[in-house]
Design a protein around this motif. Structure first.
Motif, PDB file in Angstrom:
ATOM      1  N   CYS A  54       8.178 -11.163  12.043  1.00 26.77           N
ATOM      2  CA  CYS A  54       8.303 -12.309  12.932  1.00 26.77           C
ATOM      3  C   CYS A  54       8.602 -11.763  14.324  1.00 26.77           C
ATOM      4  N   PHE A  55       7.650 -11.928  15.248  1.00 30.32           N
ATOM      5  CA  PHE A  55       7.812 -11.394  16.595  1.00 30.32           C
ATOM      6  C   PHE A  55       8.627 -12.315  17.495  1.00 30.32           C
ATOM      7  N   ASN A  56       8.480 -13.623  17.290  1.00 33.88           N
ATOM      8  CA  ASN A  56       9.169 -14.574  18.161  1.00 33.88           C
ATOM      9  C   ASN A  56       9.237 -15.921  17.459  1.00 33.88           C
ATOM     10  N   ALA A  57      10.192 -16.737  17.845  1.00 29.39           N
ATOM     11  CA  ALA A  57      10.327 -18.100  17.332  1.00 29.39           C
ATOM     12  C   ALA A  57      10.945 -18.944  18.437  1.00 29.39           C
ATOM     13  N   PHE A  58      10.392 -20.150  18.657  1.00 26.76           N
ATOM     14  CA  PHE A  58      10.902 -20.991  19.734  1.00 26.76           C
ATOM     15  C   PHE A  58      10.493 -22.444  19.524  1.00 26.76           C
ATOM     16  N   ASP A  59      11.215 -23.345  20.202  1.00 32.88           N
ATOM     17  CA  ASP A  59      10.902 -24.770  20.229  1.00 32.88           C
ATOM     18  C   ASP A  59      10.000 -25.034  21.425  1.00 32.88           C
ATOM     19  N   PHE A  60       8.989 -25.885  21.238  1.00 33.98           N
ATOM     20  CA  PHE A  60       8.111 -26.233  22.350  1.00 33.98           C
ATOM     21  C   PHE A  60       7.523 -27.617  22.142  1.00 33.98           C
ATOM     22  N   LEU A  61       7.808 -28.521  23.031  1.00 27.49           N
ATOM     23  CA  LEU A  61       7.256 -29.878  23.031  1.00 27.49           C
ATOM     24  C   LEU A  61       7.288 -30.551  21.657  1.00 27.49           C
ATOM     25  N   GLY A  62       8.450 -30.554  21.034  1.00 35.58           N
ATOM     26  CA  GLY A  62       8.598 -31.229  19.758  1.00 35.58           C
ATOM     27  C   GLY A  62       8.054 -30.471  18.566  1.00 35.58           C
TER      28      GLY A  62
END
Length: 87
Positions: A54-62
């Protein structure tokens, strides 16, 4: 909008990645998945070495987005790997 933003963000990323986009209702599950994958890869080499990164994880526009290592394995190769691992 999400697809356009992600395409721009990934343009500078080295190599290919897989995206897992979850509805925000499932973001807690996605966060736990990201933590588990990162913990597995923080350990010394072992049986877990075949687990994707897993390189990255984030919240974006719901949505909750996981940026994962792209796995390009054919079924024949995967069958051989599973047989070797299970012995």
């Amino acid at each position: 909008m999400l697809a356009g933003w992600l395409a721009g963000w990934l343009a500078g990323w080295p190599g290919q990645v897989a995206l897992k986009i979850l509805n925000f209702h499932y973001s807690e599950i996605g966060k736990r998945e990201a933590v588990c994958l990162r913990l597995l890869h923080a350990r010394p080499e072992g049986r877990h070495a075949g687990v994707i990164r897993c390189f990255n994880a984030f919240d974006f526009l719901g949505h909750f987005v996981l940026v994962l290592e792209l796995c390009q394995v054919g079924t024949t190769t995967m069958d051989k790997a599973m047989t070797t691992t299970l012995r």
